[in-house]
Design a protein around this motif. Structure first.
Motif, PDB file in Angstrom:
ATOM      1  N   GLU A  99      46.768  55.063 -10.937  1.00 40.65           N
ATOM      2  CA  GLU A  99      46.350  53.668 -10.901  1.00 40.65           C
ATOM      3  C   GLU A  99      46.470  53.159  -9.469  1.00 40.65           C
ATOM      4  OE1 GLU A  99      48.269  51.268 -13.834  1.00 40.65           O
ATOM      5  OE2 GLU A  99      47.268  49.463 -13.115  1.00 40.65           O
ATOM      6  N   ILE A 100      45.355  52.999  -8.831  1.00 43.10           N
ATOM      7  CA  ILE A 100      45.379  52.611  -7.411  1.00 43.10           C
ATOM      8  C   ILE A 100      44.246  51.640  -7.130  1.00 43.10           C
ATOM      9  CG2 ILE A 100      44.027  54.635  -6.613  1.00 43.10           C
ATOM     10  CD1 ILE A 100      46.166  54.756  -4.328  1.00 43.10           C
ATOM     11  N   ASN A 101      44.546  50.562  -6.422  1.00 39.61           N
ATOM     12  CA  ASN A 101      43.553  49.512  -6.160  1.00 39.61           C
ATOM     13  C   ASN A 101      43.676  49.040  -4.721  1.00 39.61           C
ATOM     14  OD1 ASN A 101      42.380  49.048  -8.822  1.00 39.61           O
ATOM     15  ND2 ASN A 101      44.452  48.403  -9.373  1.00 39.61           N
ATOM     16  N   THR A 102      42.637  48.323  -4.308  1.00 38.55           N
ATOM     17  CA  THR A 102      42.729  47.677  -2.993  1.00 38.55           C
ATOM     18  C   THR A 102      42.395  46.208  -3.160  1.00 38.55           C
ATOM     19  OG1 THR A 102      40.437  48.182  -2.529  1.00 38.55           O
ATOM     20  CG2 THR A 102      42.085  49.708  -1.649  1.00 38.55           C
ATOM     21  N   SER A 103      42.940  45.414  -2.260  1.00 40.26           N
ATOM     22  CA  SER A 103      42.646  43.988  -2.310  1.00 40.26           C
ATOM     23  C   SER A 103      42.858  43.384  -0.944  1.00 40.26           C
ATOM     24  CB  SER A 103      43.561  43.315  -3.319  1.00 40.26           C
ATOM     25  OG  SER A 103      43.363  41.924  -3.276  1.00 40.26           O
ATOM     26  N   THR A 104      42.214  42.265  -0.727  1.00 38.54           N
ATOM     27  CA  THR A 104      42.428  41.560   0.532  1.00 38.54           C
ATOM     28  C   THR A 104      43.141  40.248   0.286  1.00 38.54           C
ATOM     29  OG1 THR A 104      40.244  40.585   0.286  1.00 38.54           O
ATOM     30  CG2 THR A 104      40.400  42.546   1.674  1.00 38.54           C
ATOM     31  N   ARG A 105      43.432  39.959  -0.931  1.00 34.24           N
ATOM     32  CA  ARG A 105      44.058  38.685  -1.266  1.00 34.24           C
ATOM     33  C   ARG A 105      45.561  38.852  -1.425  1.00 34.24           C
ATOM     34  NH1 ARG A 105      40.776  34.696  -3.558  1.00 34.24           N
ATOM     35  NH2 ARG A 105      42.481  34.108  -4.922  1.00 34.24           N
ATOM     36  N   SER A 117      54.294  47.956  -7.848  1.00 31.86           N
ATOM     37  CA  SER A 117      53.355  48.687  -6.987  1.00 31.86           C
ATOM     38  C   SER A 117      53.948  48.877  -5.591  1.00 31.86           C
ATOM     39  CB  SER A 117      52.051  47.899  -6.843  1.00 31.86           C
ATOM     40  OG  SER A 117      51.322  47.991  -8.013  1.00 31.86           O
ATOM     41  N   VAL A 118      53.446  49.874  -4.959  1.00 31.29           N
ATOM     42  CA  VAL A 118      53.776  50.064  -3.553  1.00 31.29           C
ATOM     43  C   VAL A 118      52.573  49.551  -2.755  1.00 31.29           C
ATOM     44  CG1 VAL A 118      54.320  51.750  -1.763  1.00 31.29           C
ATOM     45  CG2 VAL A 118      55.163  52.065  -4.079  1.00 31.29           C
ATOM     46  N   LEU A 119      52.832  48.632  -1.808  1.00 31.36           N
ATOM     47  CA  LEU A 119      51.739  48.135  -0.983  1.00 31.36           C
ATOM     48  C   LEU A 119      51.659  48.975   0.279  1.00 31.36           C
ATOM     49  CD1 LEU A 119      52.336  44.268  -1.189  1.00 31.36           C
ATOM     50  CD2 LEU A 119      50.995  45.712  -2.714  1.00 31.36           C
ATOM     51  N   ILE A 120      50.464  49.481   0.571  1.00 32.23           N
ATOM     52  CA  ILE A 120      50.295  50.294   1.779  1.00 32.23           C
ATOM     53  C   ILE A 120      49.338  49.548   2.716  1.00 32.23           C
ATOM     54  CG2 ILE A 120      49.605  52.548   2.675  1.00 32.23           C
ATOM     55  CD1 ILE A 120      49.998  53.498  -0.317  1.00 32.23           C
ATOM     56  N   HIS A 121      49.846  49.223   3.863  1.00 33.07           N
ATOM     57  CA  HIS A 121      49.063  48.412   4.809  1.00 33.07           C
ATOM     58  C   HIS A 121      48.787  49.226   6.061  1.00 33.07           C
ATOM     59  CE1 HIS A 121      48.667  45.306   8.023  1.00 33.07           C
ATOM     60  NE2 HIS A 121      47.848  44.791   7.096  1.00 33.07           N
ATOM     61  N   LEU A 122      47.555  49.149   6.509  1.00 34.60           N
ATOM     62  CA  LEU A 122      47.166  49.893   7.707  1.00 34.60           C
ATOM     63  C   LEU A 122      46.873  48.878   8.803  1.00 34.60           C
ATOM     64  CD1 LEU A 122      46.532  52.821   8.649  1.00 34.60           C
ATOM     65  CD2 LEU A 122      44.167  52.391   7.965  1.00 34.60           C
ATOM     66  N   GLU A 123      47.503  49.113   9.956  1.00 35.91           N
ATOM     67  CA  GLU A 123      47.361  48.168  11.067  1.00 35.91           C
ATOM     68  C   GLU A 123      45.884  47.953  11.390  1.00 35.91           C
ATOM     69  OE1 GLU A 123      50.094  46.877  13.316  1.00 35.91           O
ATOM     70  OE2 GLU A 123      48.385  45.576  13.804  1.00 35.91           O
ATOM     71  N   GLY A 124      45.503  46.684  11.429  1.00 34.68           N
ATOM     72  CA  GLY A 124      44.138  46.367  11.811  1.00 34.68           C
ATOM     73  C   GLY A 124      43.201  46.163  10.645  1.00 34.68           C
ATOM     74  N   SER A 126      42.538  44.254   6.907  1.00 32.91           N
ATOM     75  CA  SER A 126      43.071  43.211   6.030  1.00 32.91           C
ATOM     76  C   SER A 126      43.171  43.699   4.581  1.00 32.91           C
ATOM     77  CB  SER A 126      42.199  41.956   6.101  1.00 32.91           C
ATOM     78  OG  SER A 126      40.894  42.272   5.668  1.00 32.91           O
ATOM     79  N   GLN A 127      42.598  44.861   4.291  1.00 34.46           N
ATOM     80  CA  GLN A 127      42.734  45.434   2.957  1.00 34.46           C
ATOM     81  C   GLN A 127      44.123  46.029   2.779  1.00 34.46           C
ATOM     82  OE1 GLN A 127      39.293  47.931   3.109  1.00 34.46           O
ATOM     83  NE2 GLN A 127      38.720  47.294   1.026  1.00 34.46           N
ATOM     84  N   VAL A 128      44.649  45.878   1.572  1.00 32.38           N
ATOM     85  CA  VAL A 128      45.932  46.524   1.293  1.00 32.38           C
ATOM     86  C   VAL A 128      45.751  47.410   0.064  1.00 32.38           C
ATOM     87  CG1 VAL A 128      46.861  44.619  -0.118  1.00 32.38           C
ATOM     88  CG2 VAL A 128      48.423  46.140   1.089  1.00 32.38           C
ATOM     89  N   ILE A 129      46.390  48.571   0.102  1.00 26.37           N
ATOM     90  CA  ILE A 129      46.287  49.491  -1.027  1.00 26.37           C
ATOM     91  C   ILE A 129      47.483  49.268  -1.941  1.00 26.37           C
ATOM     92  CG2 ILE A 129      46.200  51.927  -1.706  1.00 26.37           C
ATOM     93  CD1 ILE A 129      45.178  52.268   1.312  1.00 26.37           C
ATOM     94  N   MET A 130      47.180  49.152  -3.220  1.00 21.74           N
ATOM     95  CA  MET A 130      48.258  48.911  -4.190  1.00 21.74           C
ATOM     96  C   MET A 130      48.344  50.112  -5.121  1.00 21.74           C
ATOM     97  SD  MET A 130      47.244  44.977  -5.045  1.00 21.74           S
ATOM     98  CE  MET A 130      45.651  45.440  -5.604  1.00 21.74           C
ATOM     99  N   ALA A 131      49.394  50.887  -4.947  1.00 18.48           N
ATOM    100  CA  ALA A 131      49.593  52.060  -5.812  1.00 18.48           C
ATOM    101  C   ALA A 131      50.636  51.707  -6.869  1.00 18.48           C
ATOM    102  CB  ALA A 131      50.050  53.237  -4.979  1.00 18.48           C
ATOM    103  N   ASN A 132      50.192  51.700  -8.099  1.00 20.42           N
ATOM    104  CA  ASN A 132      51.092  51.241  -9.173  1.00 20.42           C
ATOM    105  C   ASN A 132      51.916  52.405  -9.725  1.00 20.42           C
ATOM    106  OD1 ASN A 132      52.305  49.768 -11.120  1.00 20.42           O
ATOM    107  ND2 ASN A 132      50.441  49.005 -12.052  1.00 20.42           N
ATOM    108  N   ILE A 133      53.209  52.405  -9.410  1.00 18.68           N
ATOM    109  CA  ILE A 133      54.103  53.455  -9.932  1.00 18.68           C
ATOM    110  C   ILE A 133      55.368  52.814 -10.505  1.00 18.68           C
ATOM    111  CG2 ILE A 133      53.338  55.457  -8.575  1.00 18.68           C
ATOM    112  CD1 ILE A 133      55.630  54.652  -6.595  1.00 18.68           C
TER     113      ILE A 133
END
Lengths: 508, 374
Positions: A99-105, A117-124, A126-133
């Motif tokens: 279960e993995i999603n992305t969002s900008t909000r 979820s674990v939020l994974i943010h990449l410098e630069g 605005s999208q963030v990856i949300m891995a639900n574990i």
């Protein structure tokens, strides 16, 4: 002089309660700003972990107690380390998480974070990856303690929604089993699942129940019993109109008869509705026994309920007003055991009923280790001593103990409590007016019951409105071959359960 | 809102009536189990009642209290003055009448009890032969509670069909029926025991005569109130045919156990009036002395005839006796009333006719079995 009553809601305007959380907006592509905005939104909890992963300025944010450590290490951190993760799309593809999603909000990100979820943010970006574990903490499946039965499955629901639903899905292996999710409670955000079988359950009832759940405007929901009371047809009535059960087989039996079920996350009891009054006194075990045995058990149970409600009031009424009705053989023992008692019968009965209720309540509240003492204190000390001290008579002691015992035969714990509670007003009325008082109370209860409904279905069905065919399988349990039709109270779309023709050939 | 308040007030209004109900708490009551009425020595009515009282100090005891007053309620008040507990009659089982009082008139007493809603309609009525107070106040060696004892005595014998039944309900019915007179068992103190000594026959509400308890069987047979039970008769010399056995004794006592009996009553002539009474009895012989060979069908047939003859003579005798004292306890008058259109029968009219009534008795006695029973 007008006083306000809690159950007249007609003219009240609904109060708009503002959401506690504001829409904060879009996520910031800069790492420091992003971390700060998450910290602000979650009020910087102690278990918020912010972790940098080289070389690409990846930031992992999660709440330590909510995520599964093993998955985090094996599937996220090890997959991301020392890899050229350039874009969020690449990272999303790299991770082996279902279960993995992305969002900008930001709002979405926070909601996902508190759900595990674990939020994974990449410098630069605005999208963030949300891995639900999420870490799923639940106890093991165990026997249902409040609704035990001798024959039949020995498994009960536990507090985890997913376990409960998987239990139900094992019983009903069918794509027709529908599962709708709702989130209830502004502060708790508890998941509530509505289950029914498409093609059996009545659409109108599904709509009604769906609407009642979505219309709920509450800030917290901790147990299904609370939900049941809130979505009942008449919350002010002492009689429950929805069944609370911790048995998956009883739940599925309801679904298969066209009822609707509700499972609440974090609660080990599921709701079944619509439920008629008479069904509260039927056990699932009745289906597992031969019909003669089950009929006997049911008759025993109904007798027990009548005894439980009316035995003590009849004692009070007969001894206070109607000495004529006492059988002659009973007269001398009864008056001799009463001779030392200083109270009128109504006080004597209320006192003893009070003691019994006290014992029951203490038994339920006491820690298990000292629970046994209650048996000794209750049975020996209070029982014998009360008689010897002349506070109560022997015969009443038997009656009260019998009616307490009888009330516990009800397969529904809540209904059993109701049976014990409604005895008190009847005893008082019997002490006021004798048998006329008992009759008054009986009529009052009967009228009240007739006025109730469960999800719009008549509560006293099939007795009122009379439905002769369904009536047969209420007080007695019919042989299975005669119950090929579903009960009409649920208005099932599909009436036939099976072909009533016998499977085995006729003996010639 | 207004509606709701209305119902709320309506609901709680009845609770104002709480104090209006008279309480009868069991352990504060003196329960009359038996009451006996007799003619008073000083005042009109003497009442003796057996009252069960429960005291915490002792085991429960039975008080027998005699009072005299003008009315039964007055007597109850007088009794109350002698007791620590409230006297109530709801558990009464037996009402006794002194013989003297019964010969006077008892209609008032039956009426008074029928109208009292707390007196059960199934209480037994009986007439006491001899002194009422002596019967009730005597301290019997083996009888603890005289009220209870007399009730059991009557109940047991009535259930066994050894005695005619006269409950308040039945007597009330018979008293107000035109073609019928009432009857009651008679009880009597015999040294240390109380026994049933006969049946009291009444004309209207006055006792006119009595018949021995042995005749109960015939009374019940004629009035069709007999179902099953044991009975004994003695075959006289004139009943016994010569071919029954070789050395015919003067009388043969015989006991039989009725399995089934049926009575047919027909009014054949409304002018006299004349009735045909057919009684069919199926029974088994339980005892016969001296020994008769009951294995022989011929002997059995002869015996059946002999018994039939004997019974019809006995029945005629009982009817004739009751005619002589002008008491129709068999309800022939009711048969007359229901058979004759527009008879407008009253008690007086029927008593005129009853004296000259003719009854043709025919008994068909069948022996079904003999040998080992019970």
């Amino acid at each position: 002089m007008k006083f306000k009553l809690p159950f007249n809601k007609k003219n009240e305007t609904p109060v708009e309660i503002g959401a506690p959380r504001k829409d904060i907006g879009m996520l910031n592509p800069l790492k420091n700003d992003f971390v700060q905005s998450i910290k602000d939104a979650t009020h910087n909890p102690a278990d918020l972990i912010i972790k940098d992963i080289p070389p690409n300025h990846l930031t992992l944010i999660y709440i330590n107690n909510l995520v599964d450590d093993v998955t985090l290490n094996d599937h996220i951190i090890s997959n991301l380390q020392d890899k050229p993760n350039d874009t969020p799309e690449v990272i999303k593809a790299t991770l082996s998480i279902p279960e993995i999603n992305t969002s900008t909000r930001l709002e979405m990100a926070i909601k996902s974070l508190v759900n595990g979820s674990v939020l994974i943010h990449l410098e630069g970006y605005s999208q963030v990856i949300m891995a639900n574990i999420p870490k799923r903490e639940s106890r093991n499946l165990s026997t249902p303690e409040n609704e035990s039965q001798v024959l039949g499955a020995q498994v009960g629901f536990n507090e985890s929604l997913s376990t409960n639903i998987s239990l139900i899905r094992r019983y009903i292996v069918s794509p027709d089993l529908c599962n709708e999710k709702f989130t209830v409670g502004r502060r708790t955000n508890i998941t509530v699942a509505l289950l029914y079988i498409n093609g059996i359950a009545d659409d109108q009832m599904i709509n009604t129940l769906r609407q009642r759940i979505t219309d709920l405007n509450i800030d917290a929901l901790l147990d299904s019993a609370v939900l049941a009371e809130m979505i009942d047809d008449n919350s002010m009535s002492v009689f429950p109109q929805m069944l609370l059960t911790e048995r998956p087989d009883r739940f599925c039996d309801g679904l298969l008869n066209g009822k609707l079920g509700i499972v609440v996350d974090g609660s080990s009891m599921a709701i079944v509705c619509p439920q008629t009054f008479i069904e509260f006194f039927q056990s699932r075990e009745d289906q597992n026994l031969r019909w003669q045995l089950a009929t006997f058990a049911r008759l025993l149970r109904f007798t027990a309920i009548l005894l439980s409600v009316f035995l003590t009031p009849i004692y009070v009424g007969a001894l206070t007003f109607h000495y004529e009705v006492i059988p002659q053989a009973f007269l001398v023992p009864l008056s001799e055991s009463r001779a030392l008692v200083p109270f009128p019968p109504v006080i004597e009965a209320l006192l003893l009923e009070f003691i019994i209720e006290l014992l029951r309540e203490a038994g339920a509240r006491l820690p298990t280790k000292i629970g046994q003492t209650i048996g000794i204190v209750g049975g020996i000390v209070i029982g014998t001593a009360a008689v010897q001290a002349g506070i109560t008579s022997n015969i009443l002691l038997i009656f009260v103990a019998l009616s307490a015992l009888a009330s516990f035969t009800t397969p529904s714990y809540i209904m059993g409590n109701v049976i014990r509670l409604i005895r008190f007003p009847i005893i008082i009325l019997a002490g006021y007016w004798g048998f006329y008082g008992i009759m008054l109370a009986f009529c009052f209860i009967l009228i009240h019951l007739l006025r109730q409904s469960s999800l719009g279905a008549p509560y006293m069905s099939p007795f009122y409105p009379p439905r002769l065919k369904s009536m047969a399988d209420t007080i007695i349990r019919l042989p299975l071959s005669l119950t090929s039709k579903r009960p009409e109270v649920t208005r099932p779309s599909d009436q036939e359960k099976f072909n009533p023709e016998p499977v085995k050939p006729d003996k010639s | 809102m207004k509606n709701f308040r209305f119902f709320l007030i309506l609901l709680f209004l009845p609770s104002m009536l709480v104090g209006c109900v008279e309480t009868n708490i069991l352990d504060k009551l003196g329960l009359v189990t038996l009451v006996g009425y007799d003619v008073g020595t000083e005042e009109k009515m003497a009442t003796t009642s057996a009252i069960r009282e429960v005291n915490p100090e002792f085991q429960s005891n039975v008080e027998v209290i005699t009072t005299e007053n003008e009315t039964s309620k007055g007597n109850r008040m007088k009794t109350n003055r002698k007791l620590s507990k409230k006297v109530v009659v709801g558990q009464m089982r037996v009402i006794l009448f002194g013989e003297e009082l019964a010969k006077d008139d008892i209609q008032h007493y039956i009426d008074a009890h029928l109208e009292n809603e707390s007196v059960s309609n199934s209480v037994y009525l009986a007439v006491v032969e001899g002194e009422m107070t002596e019967l009730l106040e005597y301290e019997y060696k083996n009888i603890d509670d005289i009220g209870q004892h007399i009730y059991r005595l009557l109940e047991q014998n009535i259930k066994q069909e050894n005695m005619i039944s006269a409950t308040l309900h039945e007597t009330g019915h018979d008293l107000y029926t035109a073609g019928e007179d009432i009857f009651m068992p008679i009880i009597k103190k015999e040294e240390e025991v109380v026994e049933l000594s006969g049946i009291a026959l009444f004309k209207n509400s006055k006792m006119v005569s009595k018949i021995p308890p042995e005749d109960t069987f015939y009374v019940k047979l004629i009035a069709e109130r007999f179902k099953t039970g044991t009975f004994e008769t003695i075959l006289q010399k004139e009943d016994i045919p010569d071919n029954l056995m070789k050395n015919t004794p003067n009388e043969i006592p015989i006991a039989f156990d009725t399995i089934h009996s049926k009575r047919e009553l027909k009014l054949v002539n409304p002018n006299t009036p004349e009735f045909d009474l057919k009684v069919k009895i199926k029974s088994r012989i339980t005892e016969i002395y001296p020994d008769v060979n009951l294995g022989d069908p011929k002997t059995v047939a002869i015996l059946q005839k002999a018994i039939s003859k004997n019974l019809s003579r006995e029945i005629s005798r009982v009817i004739a006796y009751s005619q002589s004292v002008d008491s129709d306890i068999f309800a022939f008058g009711e048969k007359f009333r229901s058979s004759v259109r527009g008879s407008n029968l009253t008690k007086e009219k029927w008593h005129e006719l009853y004296k000259d009534m003719k009854v043709n008795v025919e008994v068909d006695f069948v022996i079904l079995r003999s040998g080992v029973f019970e």
